[in-house]
Design an enzyme around this catalytic site. Structure first.
Site, PDB file in Angstrom:
ATOM      1  CG  ASN A  88      -7.641   3.244   3.923  1.00  0.00           C
ATOM      2  OD1 ASN A  88      -7.668   2.744   4.969  1.00  0.00           O
ATOM      3  ND2 ASN A  88      -8.293   2.817   2.735  1.00  0.00           N
ATOM      4  CB  CYS A  89      -3.779   1.884   3.287  1.00  0.00           C
ATOM      5  SG  CYS A  89      -4.733   2.089   1.599  1.00  0.00           S
ATOM      6  CG  MET A 297      -0.789   2.083  -0.970  1.00  0.00           C
ATOM      7  SD  MET A 297      -1.500   3.727  -0.994  1.00  0.00           S
ATOM      8  CE  MET A 297      -3.178   3.312  -1.940  1.00  0.00           C
ATOM      9  CB  CYS A 299      -5.076  -6.713   1.840  1.00  0.00           C
ATOM     10  SG  CYS A 299      -6.569  -5.833   1.286  1.00  0.00           S
ATOM     11  CB  SER A 301      -5.348   0.038  -1.796  1.00  0.00           C
ATOM     12  OG  SER A 301      -5.742   1.190  -2.257  1.00  0.00           O
ATOM     13  CG  ASN A 319      -7.461   5.033  -0.482  1.00  0.00           C
ATOM     14  OD1 ASN A 319      -8.129   5.026   0.537  1.00  0.00           O
ATOM     15  ND2 ASN A 319      -7.640   4.869  -1.919  1.00  0.00           N
ATOM     16  CE1 TYR A 455      -8.683  -1.132  -2.210  1.00  0.00           C
ATOM     17  CE2 TYR A 455     -11.178  -1.210  -1.104  1.00  0.00           C
ATOM     18  CZ  TYR A 455      -9.617  -1.469  -1.172  1.00  0.00           C
ATOM     19  OH  TYR A 455      -9.093  -2.045   0.015  1.00  0.00           O
ATOM     20  CD  GLU A 460     -12.354  -9.680   8.709  1.00  0.00           C
ATOM     21  OE1 GLU A 460     -12.281 -10.368   9.660  1.00  0.00           O
ATOM     22  OE2 GLU A 460     -11.531  -8.646   8.457  1.00  0.00           O
ATOM     23  N   GLY A 594      -7.761 -10.451   1.980  1.00  0.00           N
ATOM     24  CA  GLY A 594      -6.558 -10.033   1.536  1.00  0.00           C
ATOM     25  C   GLY A 594      -5.576 -10.498   2.234  1.00  0.00           C
TER      26      GLY A 594
END
Length: 619
Positions: A88-89, A297, A299, A301, A319, A455, A460, A594
């Site tokens: 992920n991020c 990380m 928006c 995290s 992540n 989290y 969205e 975010g």
């Protein structure tokens, strides 16, 4: 002969592909920063339909798949993972990549000798990292990262001055030339980021953190970032969507008028009033919540506190993905029985755990050569050999994997009614939910060696999906399923009218129990002529919340030159002055999850559109 299951799967796949080709809104508007009209995005969305269906049919554990399909949970990013073992991020390890060199494709890239070259290299790193994962990519303290390269420019200009000029002009010449180099480098980086397109068909979701550097070079980098954003991009000077800017505030550095960088804080306030960014990070409160200071990380995290040897490490960590639980559904299923609510929540969390353990298992099957920029060339902090396991980058809680949640407002409404925000019992109930999640996450972290972070999901499209599924399951329930959306994470009901101070007070405790990801927003009218009021909210937030975004009207009409808040219609947005609703001659900037987005050009998920309409109607 195909079995019934195979035929049914093929029918679903054909249906989803047909919906994409026919531009079904739920598919093409799922991500407000993806332009679904262009070929490379269409190609990515087509691949995503295939990847998602294959993952559901052949990969996810059966009970995880069923819980996802029936709306108990949401296994995020199925269009990428687990079909591919992508992550992920991340916080890109830019400092070491610039210092030690790296490789992209066939090019060996050496240490930059100027800030212009460093900025160009950062743009290339961002593009490659974003193409190798599916989440946001952040650069922490970019002003401090780049200051040493700006100093190289200064030394070069000073040498030139010594060769050609009188001594009295040396310093002013070198300073002026260096400041110009800094501005040009940061402007080029801003344009590079906004013109990049990754392999997944979108501009990289990239965040720059800055604000704590106090050297002359770091200060000039900060000023340039803000001035460039205020100026806008393109012929019409539109608001740049990326990079997301996050400005750090720290007492003794830039909080008080006597602080060295207070002048830059004033510039950040002006920028936020005109362009919504920067968001702000309050240094001391962030350290209190997550253990140390770092930019998010993507928006929202946040990494957990982590020490390697005797060093606190953030850059180069990441992540591994998010699975979100439908909190309002559990409340509705409990029929108002508190004990039953937590019994159901406990069982759903078992599914969430298994979903995330499957994510980890799938990611462990990747090899360094699957994503060279991440694993072989240093973006995730170490340069692995092709035969090494990538899991060494994630274990011992170096990486996070997230347990997301949505709809605390709706869940409390089931038990306490729609106006529960001032009811202490109701507030305690919502906090108890997060404490329950966190206790499970902490236990799993110790058991499995990867940090299970709680989290506050940026929902969205999920705000729409869960609400629609629960409307079908439970019928229309006032203030819960009748709105067309669920409230994001722990946020205050958007239909009400708290002051920014009341909203910050109300939300301040929640991030302590979901430190893996969070953000607060305050809603304002046009603030360009009342910067002092905005500063009052920022200052008030310092001891209340760690991460705050400014939501203020900054829409523009290029037909009549109106600036302010556009009207939200069923079809989109229109100028309140001249009625213009042509996406090509308006600039509509809204916060979609975010990040900022331009929903006039790239429509957002239906639930998010309804949420914005509700907020504008009541605020």
């Amino acid at each position: 002969m195909k079995t019934f299951g195979e035929v049914n799967s093929q029918m679903i796949y054909d249906q989803k592909l047909g919906e994409l080709l026919n531009r079904d809104e739920d598919i093409v508007n799922e991500n407000a920063n993806k332009d679904s009209r262009v070929f490379n995005t269409m190609r990515d969305l087509t691949a995503g339909v295939s990847s998602k269906q294959y993952a559901l049919d052949h990969m996810l554990p059966t009970h995880v798949k069923e819980a996802h399909l029936n709306g108990d949970i949401h296994f995020h990013d199925l269009d990428y993972h687990p079909f591919l073992p992508m992550t992920n991020c991340c916080l890109i390890d830019i400092p070491n990549m610039l210092k030690n060199g790296f490789k992209i494709g066939n090019a060996e890239v050496s240490t930059p000798k100027s800030i212009q070259t460093a900025a160009a290299q950062i743009a290339q790193i961002i593009a490659n990292v974003a193409s190798s994962q599916y989440g946001g990519a952040s650069i922490d303290r970019i002003d401090e990262v780049l200051e040493e390269y700006a100093e190289l420019n200064f030394k070069k200009h000073l040498d030139d001055a010594k060769h050609w000029m009188d001594k009295k002009n040396w310093l002013s010449y070198a300073t002026e030339k260096t400041n110009k180099d800094i501005y040009d480098a940061m402007q080029s980086l801003e344009y590079e980021v906004n013109t990049l397109f990754t392999s997944n068909g979108q501009t990289p979701f990239v965040t720059f953190g800055f604000g704590l550097g106090t050297s002359d070079f770091a200060r000039e980098i900060q000023k340039s970032i803000l001035k460039i954003r205020i100026e806008g991009i393109g012929e019409n000077k539109q608001t740049a969507i990326f990079p997301k800017l996050v400005y750090s505030i720290k007492k003794g550095t830039n909080f008080y008028p006597k602080d060295k960088n207070y002048d830059i804080k004033k510039l950040a306030l002006e920028c936020s009033s005109k362009r919504m960014y920067p968001d702000i990070l309050n240094y001391d409160k962030l350290v209190e919540i997550v253990g140390d200071f770092k930019v998010p990380m993507g928006c929202r995290s946040f990494l957990s506190y982590y020490v390697e040897g005797d060093m606190n490490i953030n850059s180069g960590r990441n992540n591994l993905g998010v699975t979100t639980i439908n909190i309002p559904r559990i409340a509705l299923e409990s029929n108002g029985e508190m004990e039953k609510f937590f019994e159901i929540l406990d069982k759903r969390l078992d599914i969430i755990r298994d979903a995330n353990l499957y994510r980890i298992e799938r990611i462990s099957q990747a090899t360094p050569e699957n994503a060279p920029i991440l694993y072989e060339h240093g973006a995730l902090g170490k340069k692995l050999r092709k035969d090494e396991s990538i899991m060494q980058l994630f274990l011992n809680e170096r990486a996070t994997i997230s347990v997301g949640y949505i709809g605390l407002y709706e869940a409390a409404t089931v038990f306490f009614g729609p106006n529960w925000e001032t009811n202490e019992d109701a507030k305690d109930f919502t906090l108890d939910i997060l404490k329950f999640l966190k206790s499970h996450g902490d236990a799993w972290s110790k058991e499995y060696g990867i940090r299970f972070s709680i989290y506050a999901t940026p929902s969205e499209s999920l705000t729409d999906r869960f609400a629609a599924m629960d409307l079908k399951k439970f019928g229309e329930i006032r203030d819960i399923t009748d709105k067309g959306y669920y409230t994001n994470s722990f946020h205050y009901d958007v239909r009400k009218r708290p002051t920014p101070f009341e909203k910050l007070d109300f939300e301040s405790l929640y991030p302590f129990y979901s430190p893996g990801g969070f953000i607060h927003y305050a809603e304002y009218p046009i603030m360009t002529h009342n910067i002092k009021a905005l500063e009052q909210v920022w200052d008030y937030s310092y001891d209340k919340v760690a991460y705050l975004g400014t939501n203020t009207p900054i829409d523009q009409c290029f037909e009549c030159d109106f600036e302010g808040e556009f009207l939200t219609t069923d079809e989109g947005f229109k100028c309140p002055s001249c009625g213009n609703d042509n996406p090509d001659t308006i600039d509509v900037v809204k916060r979609t999850c975010g990040y900022l987005g331009n929903p006039a050009k790239r429509p957002m998920a239906n639930g998010r559109h309804k949420e914005i309409k509700a907020r504008e109607k009541h605020i």
